[in-house]
Design a protein around this motif. Structure first.
Motif, mmCIF file in Angstrom:
data_model
loop_
_atom_site.group_PDB
_atom_site.id
_atom_site.type_symbol
_atom_site.label_atom_id
_atom_site.label_comp_id
_atom_site.label_asym_id
_atom_site.label_seq_id
_atom_site.Cartn_x
_atom_site.Cartn_y
_atom_site.Cartn_z
ATOM 1 N N ILE A 94 -49.744 -85.752 55.051
ATOM 2 C CA ILE A 94 -49.783 -87.292 54.743
ATOM 3 C C ILE A 94 -50.490 -87.738 55.803
ATOM 4 O O ILE A 94 -50.564 -87.688 56.712
ATOM 5 N N LEU A 95 -51.754 -88.592 55.387
ATOM 6 C CA LEU A 95 -52.689 -89.043 56.301
ATOM 7 C C LEU A 95 -52.128 -90.312 57.098
ATOM 8 O O LEU A 95 -51.081 -90.980 56.517
ATOM 9 N N PRO A 96 -52.645 -90.443 58.194
ATOM 10 C CA PRO A 96 -53.733 -90.105 58.882
ATOM 11 C C PRO A 96 -53.697 -88.654 59.367
ATOM 12 O O PRO A 96 -52.498 -88.397 59.861
ATOM 13 N N LEU A 97 -54.843 -88.015 59.632
ATOM 14 C CA LEU A 97 -54.764 -86.705 60.253
ATOM 15 C C LEU A 97 -55.074 -86.737 61.930
ATOM 16 O O LEU A 97 -55.895 -86.596 62.458
ATOM 17 N N GLU A 98 -54.136 -87.537 62.352
ATOM 18 C CA GLU A 98 -54.006 -88.199 63.848
ATOM 19 C C GLU A 98 -52.557 -88.474 64.251
ATOM 20 O O GLU A 98 -51.982 -89.121 63.434
ATOM 21 N N THR A 99 -52.246 -88.101 65.216
ATOM 22 C CA THR A 99 -51.230 -88.328 65.968
ATOM 23 C C THR A 99 -51.079 -89.831 66.614
ATOM 24 O O THR A 99 -52.156 -90.078 67.406
ATOM 25 N N HIS A 100 -50.326 -90.785 66.482
ATOM 26 C CA HIS A 100 -50.195 -91.922 67.082
ATOM 27 C C HIS A 100 -48.989 -92.559 67.187
ATOM 28 O O HIS A 100 -48.491 -93.531 66.671
ATOM 29 N N PRO A 101 -47.971 -91.866 67.957
ATOM 30 C CA PRO A 101 -46.391 -92.418 67.934
ATOM 31 C C PRO A 101 -46.128 -93.801 68.647
ATOM 32 O O PRO A 101 -45.222 -94.371 68.238
ATOM 33 N N ASP A 102 -47.231 -94.234 69.404
ATOM 34 C CA ASP A 102 -46.925 -95.454 70.190
ATOM 35 C C ASP A 102 -47.835 -96.568 69.443
ATOM 36 O O ASP A 102 -47.954 -97.687 70.349
ATOM 37 N N SER A 103 -48.595 -96.351 68.666
ATOM 38 C CA SER A 103 -49.463 -97.271 68.224
ATOM 39 C C SER A 103 -49.254 -97.555 66.464
ATOM 40 O O SER A 103 -48.975 -96.507 65.993
ATOM 41 N N PRO A 104 -49.258 -98.850 65.951
ATOM 42 C CA PRO A 104 -49.088 -98.986 64.498
ATOM 43 C C PRO A 104 -50.210 -98.404 63.714
ATOM 44 O O PRO A 104 -50.199 -98.080 62.613
ATOM 45 N N ALA A 105 -51.594 -98.590 64.457
ATOM 46 C CA ALA A 105 -52.575 -97.824 63.660
ATOM 47 C C ALA A 105 -53.390 -96.734 64.334
ATOM 48 O O ALA A 105 -53.369 -96.464 65.589
ATOM 49 N N PRO A 106 -53.693 -95.863 63.294
ATOM 50 C CA PRO A 106 -54.247 -94.864 64.160
ATOM 51 C C PRO A 106 -56.007 -95.306 64.472
ATOM 52 O O PRO A 106 -56.476 -96.405 64.017
ATOM 53 N N THR A 107 -56.603 -94.351 65.079
ATOM 54 C CA THR A 107 -58.084 -94.553 65.472
ATOM 55 C C THR A 107 -59.065 -94.499 64.169
ATOM 56 O O THR A 107 -60.168 -95.180 63.981
ATOM 57 N N MET A 108 -58.713 -93.253 63.460
ATOM 58 C CA MET A 108 -59.494 -93.011 62.399
ATOM 59 C C MET A 108 -60.724 -92.374 63.019
ATOM 60 O O MET A 108 -61.612 -91.911 62.249
ATOM 61 N N HIS A 109 -60.868 -91.719 64.094
ATOM 62 C CA HIS A 109 -61.933 -91.147 64.815
ATOM 63 C C HIS A 109 -61.895 -89.838 64.039
ATOM 64 O O HIS A 109 -60.753 -89.131 63.872
ATOM 65 N N ASP A 110 -62.989 -89.231 63.634
ATOM 66 C CA ASP A 110 -63.188 -87.783 63.188
ATOM 67 C C ASP A 110 -62.244 -87.449 61.963
ATOM 68 O O ASP A 110 -61.859 -86.422 61.568
ATOM 69 N N HIS A 111 -61.889 -88.538 61.035
ATOM 70 C CA HIS A 111 -61.118 -88.318 60.157
ATOM 71 C C HIS A 111 -61.829 -87.387 59.027
ATOM 72 O O HIS A 111 -61.219 -86.809 58.498
ATOM 73 N N VAL A 112 -62.977 -87.714 58.691
ATOM 74 C CA VAL A 112 -63.723 -86.756 57.790
ATOM 75 C C VAL A 112 -63.766 -85.490 58.238
ATOM 76 O O VAL A 112 -63.427 -84.317 57.384
ATOM 77 N N ALA A 113 -63.899 -85.138 59.549
ATOM 78 C CA ALA A 113 -63.966 -83.674 60.065
ATOM 79 C C ALA A 113 -62.647 -83.060 59.916
ATOM 80 O O ALA A 113 -62.487 -81.939 59.460
ATOM 81 N N MET A 114 -61.390 -83.802 60.250
ATOM 82 C CA MET A 114 -60.216 -83.331 60.045
ATOM 83 C C MET A 114 -59.859 -83.098 58.526
ATOM 84 O O MET A 114 -59.173 -82.088 58.328
ATOM 85 N N ALA A 115 -60.317 -83.948 57.625
ATOM 86 C CA ALA A 115 -59.999 -83.515 56.110
ATOM 87 C C ALA A 115 -60.718 -82.207 55.926
ATOM 88 O O ALA A 115 -60.086 -81.544 55.109
ATOM 89 N N LYS A 116 -61.764 -82.037 56.175
ATOM 90 C CA LYS A 116 -62.558 -80.846 55.935
ATOM 91 C C LYS A 116 -61.923 -79.694 56.449
ATOM 92 O O LYS A 116 -61.814 -78.561 56.052
ATOM 93 N N LYS A 117 -61.423 -79.975 57.745
ATOM 94 C CA LYS A 117 -60.626 -78.858 58.380
ATOM 95 C C LYS A 117 -59.286 -78.432 57.510
ATOM 96 O O LYS A 117 -59.245 -77.295 57.311
ATOM 97 N N ALA A 118 -58.589 -79.355 57.161
ATOM 98 C CA ALA A 118 -57.354 -79.278 56.178
ATOM 99 C C ALA A 118 -57.646 -78.336 55.088
ATOM 100 O O ALA A 118 -57.117 -77.548 54.673
ATOM 101 N N ASP A 119 -58.879 -78.962 54.487
ATOM 102 C CA ASP A 119 -59.464 -78.147 53.198
ATOM 103 C C ASP A 119 -59.744 -76.735 53.481
ATOM 104 O O ASP A 119 -59.389 -75.923 52.700
ATOM 105 N N GLU A 120 -60.607 -76.383 54.595
ATOM 106 C CA GLU A 120 -60.930 -75.069 55.135
ATOM 107 C C GLU A 120 -59.640 -74.223 55.225
ATOM 108 O O GLU A 120 -59.512 -73.167 54.978
ATOM 109 N N GLN A 121 -58.686 -74.876 55.849
ATOM 110 C CA GLN A 121 -57.466 -73.958 56.412
ATOM 111 C C GLN A 121 -56.698 -73.629 55.303
ATOM 112 O O GLN A 121 -55.503 -73.030 55.256
#
Length: 329
Positions: free
Chosen positions: A33-60
């Motif tokens: 479930i997106l975002p592909l980023e941990t942010h336990p103390d913030s309501p919003a993720p940064t969304m940095h590198d979100h495309v690279a992380m999606a490609k990584k999930a696809d490749e894995q």
């Protein structure tokens, strides 16, 4: 006896790439479930590198990426999902990925105009090569409904009304329909495009203010909250018994579970149920998923945003310790 139209639809659904990748009897697949980023103390993720992380999930080899529908930020809930609206975001990620299914978990259907939603999702399904899974929900935030001028208490009725229009225009040629809320047609207009294989899987994310009987009879699957391990068998039996009673003993409709994942460093740490999800080591998680598969669960959607470990590290551990046991179809 099933009609020819019902048999054709089941065949088309099984040939839809996203459905086939995620769902198969007696198998279990793993999605994120997106975002592909941990942010336990913030309501919003940064969304940095979100495309690279999606490609990584696809490749894995993860089976799916699920996107939540959070139209407006409510500080009371302290959560904005993956920031971007799931409809354009699915289309965007489809251009950067190859095999991974793209799902919504789930579109708040009572707040959506079903004719426009049908056009949007059929377009994405075509453009992505059939990689869309349409998860639908009723929403659980009472404060949002007045912003749209909708009575919160009617969301269950609105869900059924919108769903009937949505399914009709997606699946029927020059469809006829009549709705008190969402218009009518005498069969004079056609939706173009249709889904790639003539079918688009619709999955209930939560019960959407509906009975399990309604979901089994009208939708293509169900994703619920992860139960405690001791309740897995009862959880699976309840769904599959309902599908058998509603659709016949030979009919397969998949069952999924979803929620937060706090993946700890110790792979052997026992799995425990937490608010909205689970906390576990990777080996204990794999053991839980073996039990879930035996209970009739076909997919799990994990949201590690609550973890304090780097997300890429979590993905790598899941890919090495969990995915080999539960490969995508």
């Amino acid at each position: 006896m099933n009609s020819i139209a019902e048999l054709d639809f089941k065949t088309a659904l099984s040939e839809q790439p996203a459905y086939a990748r995620l769902f198969s009897p007696e198998k279990l697949t793993v999605g994120l479930i997106l975002p592909l980023e941990t942010h336990p103390d913030s309501p919003a993720p940064t969304m940095h590198d979100h495309v690279a992380m999606a490609k990584k999930a696809d490749e894995q080899g993860f089976a799916s990426l699920w996107m939540r529908d959070v139209p407006l930020y409510d500080p009371y809930y302290g959560d904005v999902g993956q920031v971007f609206d799931p409809i354009p975001y699915m289309a965007y990620l489809a251009a950067f990925t190859r095999r991974i299914a793209l799902g919504t978990a789930g579109i708040v259907l009572p707040m959506r105009e079903p004719l426009l939603l049908a056009k949007q999702v059929a377009s994405i399904d075509q453009l992505s090569g059939g990689r869309l899974v349409l998860g639908l929900s009723s929403g659980d935030r009472p404060a949002e409904y007045p912003l749209f001028g909708i009575d919160f208490e009617t969301r269950g009725e609105r869900f059924r009304d919108a769903y009937q229009v949505l399914k009709t225009v997606l699946e029927e040629s020059f469809p006829s329909f009549s709705s008190q809320r969402f218009g009518s047609s005498m069969g004079t207009h056609e939706l173009i495009p249709k889904p790639l294989v003539g079918a688009l899987p619709t999955i209930a994310v939560g019960q959407a203010q509906q009975s399990l009987t309604y979901i089994a009879e009208n939708m293509d699957g169900f994703i619920g909250s992860a139960p405690v391990p001791q309740q897995l068998q009862a959880f699976g039996k309840r769904w599959h018994d309902q599908v058998s009673a509603s659709c016949g003993p030979e009919r397969f409709k998949p069952l999924g579970i979803g929620g937060f994942l706090d993946l700890v460093d110790n792979p052997n740490e026992p799995l425990i149920r937490t608010r909205g999800g689970i906390r576990s080591g990777s080996k204990s998680l794999a053991d839980f998923l073996h039990d879930a598969r035996a209970a009739g669960v076909n997919h799990i959607a994990l949201n590690p945003k609550v973890s304090r470990r780097p997300y890429a590290e979590i993905m790598d551990e899941l890919a090495s310790e969990v995915l080999p046991h539960f490969p995508s179809n």
